[in-house]
Write a protein that holds these residues in place. Structure first.
Motif, PDB file in Angstrom:
ATOM      1  N   ARG A 198      48.418  18.312 -64.486  1.00  0.00           N
ATOM      2  CA  ARG A 198      47.933  17.705 -63.252  1.00  0.00           C
ATOM      3  C   ARG A 198      47.229  18.743 -62.381  1.00  0.00           C
ATOM      4  NH1 ARG A 198      48.005  18.378 -57.918  1.00  0.00           N
ATOM      5  NH2 ARG A 198      50.229  18.846 -57.930  1.00  0.00           N
ATOM      6  N   ASP A 199      47.971  19.654 -61.746  1.00  0.00           N
ATOM      7  CA  ASP A 199      47.312  20.629 -60.864  1.00  0.00           C
ATOM      8  C   ASP A 199      46.425  21.561 -61.685  1.00  0.00           C
ATOM      9  OD1 ASP A 199      46.722  21.553 -58.391  1.00  0.00           O
ATOM     10  OD2 ASP A 199      48.683  22.368 -57.919  1.00  0.00           O
ATOM     11  N   PHE A 223      47.611  12.269 -62.746  1.00  0.00           N
ATOM     12  CA  PHE A 223      47.418  11.524 -61.497  1.00  0.00           C
ATOM     13  C   PHE A 223      46.841  10.187 -61.955  1.00  0.00           C
ATOM     14  CE2 PHE A 223      46.039  12.635 -56.894  1.00  0.00           C
ATOM     15  CZ  PHE A 223      46.080  11.324 -56.489  1.00  0.00           C
ATOM     16  N   ALA A 257      44.128   8.131 -60.387  1.00  0.00           N
ATOM     17  CA  ALA A 257      42.849   8.770 -60.080  1.00  0.00           C
ATOM     18  C   ALA A 257      41.840   8.604 -61.200  1.00  0.00           C
ATOM     19  CB  ALA A 257      43.054  10.254 -59.792  1.00  0.00           C
ATOM     20  N   LEU A 273      51.614  12.139 -60.022  1.00  0.00           N
ATOM     21  CA  LEU A 273      51.296  12.366 -58.606  1.00  0.00           C
ATOM     22  C   LEU A 273      50.472  11.208 -58.070  1.00  0.00           C
ATOM     23  CD1 LEU A 273      51.409  14.503 -56.271  1.00  0.00           C
ATOM     24  CD2 LEU A 273      49.129  15.213 -56.992  1.00  0.00           C
ATOM     25  N   ALA A 324      49.695   8.931 -50.745  1.00  0.00           N
ATOM     26  CA  ALA A 324      50.553   7.930 -50.103  1.00  0.00           C
ATOM     27  C   ALA A 324      49.710   6.723 -49.684  1.00  0.00           C
ATOM     28  CB  ALA A 324      51.258   8.562 -48.906  1.00  0.00           C
ATOM     29  N   LEU A 344      46.984   3.011 -54.596  1.00  0.00           N
ATOM     30  CA  LEU A 344      47.155   4.067 -55.605  1.00  0.00           C
ATOM     31  C   LEU A 344      48.588   4.069 -56.129  1.00  0.00           C
ATOM     32  CD1 LEU A 344      45.125   7.046 -54.052  1.00  0.00           C
ATOM     33  CD2 LEU A 344      44.342   5.266 -55.607  1.00  0.00           C
ATOM     34  N   TYR A 395      52.496  12.418 -51.997  1.00  0.00           N
ATOM     35  CA  TYR A 395      52.220  13.512 -51.061  1.00  0.00           C
ATOM     36  C   TYR A 395      51.278  13.059 -49.978  1.00  0.00           C
ATOM     37  CZ  TYR A 395      47.429  14.106 -52.733  1.00  0.00           C
ATOM     38  OH  TYR A 395      46.101  13.894 -53.023  1.00  0.00           O
ATOM     39  N   ASN A 396      51.373  13.743 -48.846  1.00  0.00           N
ATOM     40  CA  ASN A 396      50.284  13.722 -47.874  1.00  0.00           C
ATOM     41  C   ASN A 396      50.309  15.029 -47.104  1.00  0.00           C
ATOM     42  OD1 ASN A 396      52.658  12.829 -46.411  1.00  0.00           O
ATOM     43  ND2 ASN A 396      51.289  12.323 -44.714  1.00  0.00           N
ATOM     44  N   PHE A 414      42.344  14.133 -41.338  1.00  0.00           N
ATOM     45  CA  PHE A 414      42.897  12.793 -41.069  1.00  0.00           C
ATOM     46  C   PHE A 414      42.613  12.323 -39.643  1.00  0.00           C
ATOM     47  CE2 PHE A 414      45.016  14.250 -44.814  1.00  0.00           C
ATOM     48  CZ  PHE A 414      45.240  13.124 -45.579  1.00  0.00           C
ATOM     49  N   ILE A 458      52.144   7.907 -42.436  1.00  0.00           N
ATOM     50  CA  ILE A 458      51.553   7.854 -43.795  1.00  0.00           C
ATOM     51  C   ILE A 458      52.649   8.162 -44.810  1.00  0.00           C
ATOM     52  CG2 ILE A 458      49.961   8.958 -45.415  1.00  0.00           C
ATOM     53  CD1 ILE A 458      48.012   9.408 -43.151  1.00  0.00           C
ATOM     54  N   GLU A 493      52.249  18.142 -48.206  1.00  0.00           N
ATOM     55  CA  GLU A 493      51.228  19.062 -48.742  1.00  0.00           C
ATOM     56  C   GLU A 493      50.766  20.019 -47.642  1.00  0.00           C
ATOM     57  OE1 GLU A 493      47.103  19.829 -49.176  1.00  0.00           O
ATOM     58  OE2 GLU A 493      47.134  17.732 -49.869  1.00  0.00           O
ATOM     59  N   THR A 500      50.375  25.265 -50.643  1.00  0.00           N
ATOM     60  CA  THR A 500      49.137  24.697 -51.201  1.00  0.00           C
ATOM     61  C   THR A 500      48.049  25.764 -51.184  1.00  0.00           C
ATOM     62  OG1 THR A 500      49.820  22.569 -50.365  1.00  0.00           O
ATOM     63  CG2 THR A 500      47.470  22.812 -50.897  1.00  0.00           C
TER      64      THR A 500
HETATM   65  C1  LIG Z   1      46.860  19.824 -53.036  1.00  0.00           C
HETATM   66  C2  LIG Z   1      46.555  18.873 -54.190  1.00  0.00           C
HETATM   67  O1  LIG Z   1      46.305  19.350 -55.225  1.00  0.00           O
HETATM   68  S1  LIG Z   1      46.656  17.262 -53.926  1.00  0.00           S
HETATM   69  C3  LIG Z   1      46.057  16.509 -55.362  1.00  0.00           C
HETATM   70  C4  LIG Z   1      44.606  16.515 -55.388  1.00  0.00           C
HETATM   71  N1  LIG Z   1      44.130  15.958 -56.613  1.00  0.00           N
HETATM   72  C5  LIG Z   1      43.138  15.084 -56.632  1.00  0.00           C
HETATM   73  O2  LIG Z   1      42.626  14.702 -55.623  1.00  0.00           O
HETATM   74  C6  LIG Z   1      42.665  14.684 -57.968  1.00  0.00           C
HETATM   75  C7  LIG Z   1      42.533  13.205 -58.109  1.00  0.00           C
HETATM   76  N2  LIG Z   1      41.990  12.530 -56.955  1.00  0.00           N
HETATM   77  C8  LIG Z   1      40.950  11.653 -57.023  1.00  0.00           C
HETATM   78  O3  LIG Z   1      40.350  11.475 -58.061  1.00  0.00           O
HETATM   79  C9  LIG Z   1      40.614  10.913 -55.801  1.00  0.00           C
HETATM   80  O4  LIG Z   1      40.995  11.656 -54.682  1.00  0.00           O
HETATM   81  C10 LIG Z   1      41.301   9.530 -55.775  1.00  0.00           C
HETATM   82  C11 LIG Z   1      40.702   8.697 -56.896  1.00  0.00           C
HETATM   83  C12 LIG Z   1      42.788   9.642 -55.938  1.00  0.00           C
HETATM   84  C13 LIG Z   1      41.048   8.839 -54.452  1.00  0.00           C
HETATM   85  O5  LIG Z   1      39.690   8.854 -54.193  1.00  0.00           O
HETATM   86  P1  LIG Z   1      39.099   8.205 -52.874  1.00  0.00           P
HETATM   87  O6  LIG Z   1      39.656   6.854 -52.687  1.00  0.00           O
HETATM   88  O7  LIG Z   1      37.651   8.348 -52.941  1.00  0.00           O
HETATM   89  O8  LIG Z   1      39.721   9.070 -51.698  1.00  0.00           O
HETATM   90  P2  LIG Z   1      39.735  10.619 -51.406  1.00  0.00           P
HETATM   91  O9  LIG Z   1      40.621  11.356 -52.327  1.00  0.00           O
HETATM   92  O10 LIG Z   1      38.379  11.145 -51.237  1.00  0.00           O
HETATM   93  O11 LIG Z   1      40.513  10.629 -50.071  1.00  0.00           O
HETATM   94  C14 LIG Z   1      39.926  10.229 -48.949  1.00  0.00           C
HETATM   95  C15 LIG Z   1      40.744   9.268 -48.154  1.00  0.00           C
HETATM   96  O12 LIG Z   1      42.127   9.230 -48.529  1.00  0.00           O
HETATM   97  C16 LIG Z   1      42.941   9.768 -47.496  1.00  0.00           C
HETATM   98  N3  LIG Z   1      43.948  10.562 -48.128  1.00  0.00           N
HETATM   99  C17 LIG Z   1      43.781  11.732 -48.758  1.00  0.00           C
HETATM  100  N4  LIG Z   1      44.931  12.163 -49.238  1.00  0.00           N
HETATM  101  C18 LIG Z   1      45.840  11.256 -48.920  1.00  0.00           C
HETATM  102  C19 LIG Z   1      47.204  11.169 -49.154  1.00  0.00           C
HETATM  103  N5  LIG Z   1      47.858  12.109 -49.822  1.00  0.00           N
HETATM  104  N6  LIG Z   1      47.875  10.122 -48.716  1.00  0.00           N
HETATM  105  C20 LIG Z   1      47.218   9.112 -48.025  1.00  0.00           C
HETATM  106  N7  LIG Z   1      45.911   9.175 -47.776  1.00  0.00           N
HETATM  107  C21 LIG Z   1      45.235  10.219 -48.208  1.00  0.00           C
HETATM  108  C22 LIG Z   1      41.974  10.571 -46.668  1.00  0.00           C
HETATM  109  O13 LIG Z   1      42.386  10.698 -45.341  1.00  0.00           O
HETATM  110  C23 LIG Z   1      40.717   9.777 -46.771  1.00  0.00           C
HETATM  111  O14 LIG Z   1      40.779   8.700 -45.924  1.00  0.00           O
HETATM  112  P3  LIG Z   1      39.425   8.037 -45.299  1.00  0.00           P
HETATM  113  O15 LIG Z   1      38.658   7.476 -46.464  1.00  0.00           O
HETATM  114  O16 LIG Z   1      39.963   6.985 -44.421  1.00  0.00           O
HETATM  115  O17 LIG Z   1      38.709   9.109 -44.598  1.00  0.00           O
END
Ligand SMILES: CC(=O)SCCNC(=O)CCNC(=O)[C@H](O)C(C)(C)COP(=O)(O)OP(=O)(O)OC[C@H]1O[C@@H](n2cnc3c(N)ncnc32)[C@H](O)[C@@H]1OP(=O)(O)O
Ligand SMILES: CC(C)C(=O)C(=O)O
Length: 557
Positions: free
Chosen positions: A39-40, A73, A76, A102, A105, A109, A128-129, A140, A150, A177, A213
């Motif tokens: 994942r990470d 994830f 995702a 993962l 929140a 998802l 996580y958030n 945010f 959240i 996070e 992080t």
């Molecule tokens: C520290 C870490 O490693 S955390 C893990 C990070 N890993 C990844 O992100 C890999 C996989 N992620 C992805 O492919 C994408 O982020 C997805 C598919 C999960 C989601 O994509 P999208 O829907 O386009 O959202 P995106 O990730 O860009 O997040 C943006 C929105 O989610 C919100 N958001 C981000 N993280 C979180 C969270 N943990 N919990 C709730 N909301 C969140 C943001 O505030 C933002 O909100 P907005 O659209 O109202 O401004």
């Protein structure tokens, strides 16, 4: 114009903690390990892993002994979703292993995450958030209460889905996070609120993961945060405190180690440290650090070459040659004094004694490396390394006086050649320097009569011409030395002599090493023969050949 200006950065504000206890603690047992390679580690790759690569990596993680494996994830990407489905549908997860996934929140998802987990025997749902000041304010754009909501809503959603699937053994995990960038009392408040939703008990614990992080401080400050958190969070006995450190300042492992001393139970990391930016905490290093202190890391890291090969094949990243415990060069000494010390210590080391070898914190054999690669000779090397290599590879146990003579020969060669001198080149150099018993003169027939004095009658052959020589002495070598001296009209005094049976290559041959002073100059000769007397006199002849060749200004062979 350069913008290199330290004044634009703000120092980390440490947690106010009194009477910290972690500095006096030692690590005495393995933590619960969780691999986040899939994942990470995966999310940081230029080319994320394919399903095939994930399958290969998962098999490695199981074999290494991880009981908790974050496999992706699934909400995702379709690939991660499909991989989780494959694990479950193809019954690939051993009964004692939890797969971990993962999710942000966010309800949609979380719903998709549970869809991927249908039919799992055991699963950790990790939600996580970010709670950090920076992310609250700039990403945010919410206040503390909004961010806490959240987390609470996410926790509720996770719980509701789980309740619909009682056939799975669920474990809930929450990460505030960017914990290291979060005001500590606020992080505790958020975690308390999440725990209030999940209602853990000592028998049904939740996992609270406190990520660095981004690594923003020295590891002692992280340990302070962990100890403070453990002291102040509600119902500490109902949680596993987990650490997830990154390596931005190069201290990911140190932070995790001090964090364990500060009270954490569990460690998330990756094999060999791949991960976002400078990487995740390297599980190999941390586990091997324990191992080298006599603690069972409860991970099987003995087949390091397989670990390296799978990690490289799946991440397409190379392992640095100096990577702790795993790099190609980490058990290799080039410098002379290191080689000398290693050689002497290895000679004393037996299997019944605790490991105690200078410059080698662990026994290379424990991770599948051989002693052959411990010592490699270049221009920085000394006699110890040269002698070690010839003995290991060819069974030549050079006497110390010959090591002293041969080492500069190898060094001159290395300086000219510019790199590592391999064993074969070293042996060639050795032969051309000392095994000179066949030219200009070669030993023909000889006989030895033993009486009050020993008498040798021998033939020397040069260019198919035979000459007869004879001499007396106290023993074959001294008789032969007199014979050579008389024939060549030079004084030959034997200074050093040593012999031994050859243990490599042949079980019936002997090697003789001779040092002789001939007309005031020192020469060294070596010969191998089935018969020790023949080996000795040929070794002496080798020294004389060098002198004769020098006088005639020709090369010996
Ligand atoms: C520290 C870490 O490693 S955390 C893990 C990070 N890993 C990844 O992100 C890999 C996989 N992620 C992805 O492919 C994408 O982020 C997805 C598919 C999960 C989601 O994509 P999208 O829907 O386009 O959202 P995106 O990730 O860009 O997040 C943006 C929105 O989610 C919100 N958001 C981000 N993280 C979180 C969270 N943990 N919990 C709730 N909301 C969140 C943001 O505030 C933002 O909100 P907005 O659209 O109202 O401004
Ligand atoms: C989701 C969390 C644990 C994370 O990956 C991080 O903070 O680095």
């Amino acid at each position: 114009m350069t913008s290199f200006d330290h004044r634009k950065y703000t120092p980390f504000k440490p947690v106010a903690i009194e009477n910290r206890t972690w500095p006096d603690k030692t690590i005495t047992k393995a933590p619960i390990w969780s691999s986040v390679d899939l994942r990470d580690g995966n999310q940081a790759l230029v080319e994320p892993m394919t399903v095939e690569q994930k399958k290969q990596f998962f098999a490695l993680l199981v074999d290494v002994g991880f009981k908790e494996i974050e496999v992706g994830f699934p909400a995702a990407s379709q690939l991660d979703f499909d991989f989780v489905r494959w694990l479950i549908e193809e019954d690939q997860v051993p009964d004692d292993v939890y797969i971990q996934v993962l999710t942000q929140a966010r309800p949609e998802l979380i719903a998709r995450t549970y869809e991927s987990l249908k039919g799992a025997k055991k699963a950790i749902v990790h939600v996580y958030n970010s709670t950090s000041t920076t992310q609250r304010e700039q990403v945010f754009r919410m206040d503390m209460e909004g961010i806490k909501q959240i987390a609470v809503n996410g926790a509720k959603c996770v719980k509701e889905h789980a309740e619909k699937h009682p056939e799975t053994e669920w474990v809930f995990q929450y990460s505030p996070e960017s914990f290291t960038g979060t005001e500590i009392d606020y992080a505790i408040e958020v975690v308390n609120a999440v725990a209030d939703v999940w209602q853990p008990t000592p028998d049904n614990k939740i996992i609270i993961n406190l990520p660095a992080t981004v690594e923003v401080s020295t590891p002692n400050r992280y340990a302070d945060q962990i100890e403070y958190f453990c002291r102040h969070v509600k119902n500490r006995d109902c949680m596993f405190i987990s650490l997830h450190t990154h390596n931005d300042r190069g201290c990911g492992v140190a932070a995790a180690e001090l964090g364990i001393m500060a009270g954490a139970d569990r460690i998330e990391g990756t094999l060999l440290g791949n991960g976002e930016r400078t990487g995740n905490m390297d599980v190999v290093t941390m586990a091997m650090n324990m191992y080298s202190q006599g603690i069972d890391p409860e991970l099987a890291l003995g087949d390091m070459d397989r670990i390296i090969s799978v990690v490289q094949a799946c991440t397409l990243l190379q392992v640095h040659p100096r990577h702790p415990y795993a790099g190609e060069l980490v058990f290799t000494a080039f410098s002379g004094s290191h080689q000398d010390a290693i050689k002497k210590c290895l000679a004393n080391q037996t299997d019944d004694k605790p490991w105690d070898v200078a410059y080698l914190p662990i026994d290379p054999r424990d991770v599948g490396r051989s002693y052959q690669e411990v010592i490699r000779v270049n221009s920085q090397s000394g006699k110890g390394g040269v002698a070690y290599t010839l003995e290991q590879e060819y069974g030549l146990a050079l006497p110390r006086w010959l090591q002293v003579e041969f080492s500069p020969v190898v060094q001159r060669f290395a300086e000219k050649d510019g790199g590592v001198v391999d064993a074969e080149s070293m042996k060639n150099l050795f032969e051309t320097s000392f095994m000179t018993g066949s030219a200009p003169y070669k030993l023909g027939k000889y006989d030895l009569t033993k009486d009050d004095v020993d008498t040798v009658n021998a033939e020397l052959i040069s260019n198919s011409t035979k000459v007869k020589i004879t001499g007396n002495g106290n023993g074959a070598l001294s008789a032969f030395s007199e014979a050579l001296g008389k024939h060549f009209n030079m004084r030959v005094d034997i200074i050093q002599y040593q012999e031994h049976a050859l243990t490599v290559g042949s079980d019936s041959q002997a090697i003789a090493y001779v040092q002789a002073n001939i007309e005031g100059d020192r020469f060294n000769g070596v010969a191998i023969d089935n018969d020790i007397v023949s080996a000795s006199i040929q070794a002496l002849l080798a020294t004389v050949n060098q002198k004769v060749a020098e006088n005639q200004n020709i090369a010996v062979a």
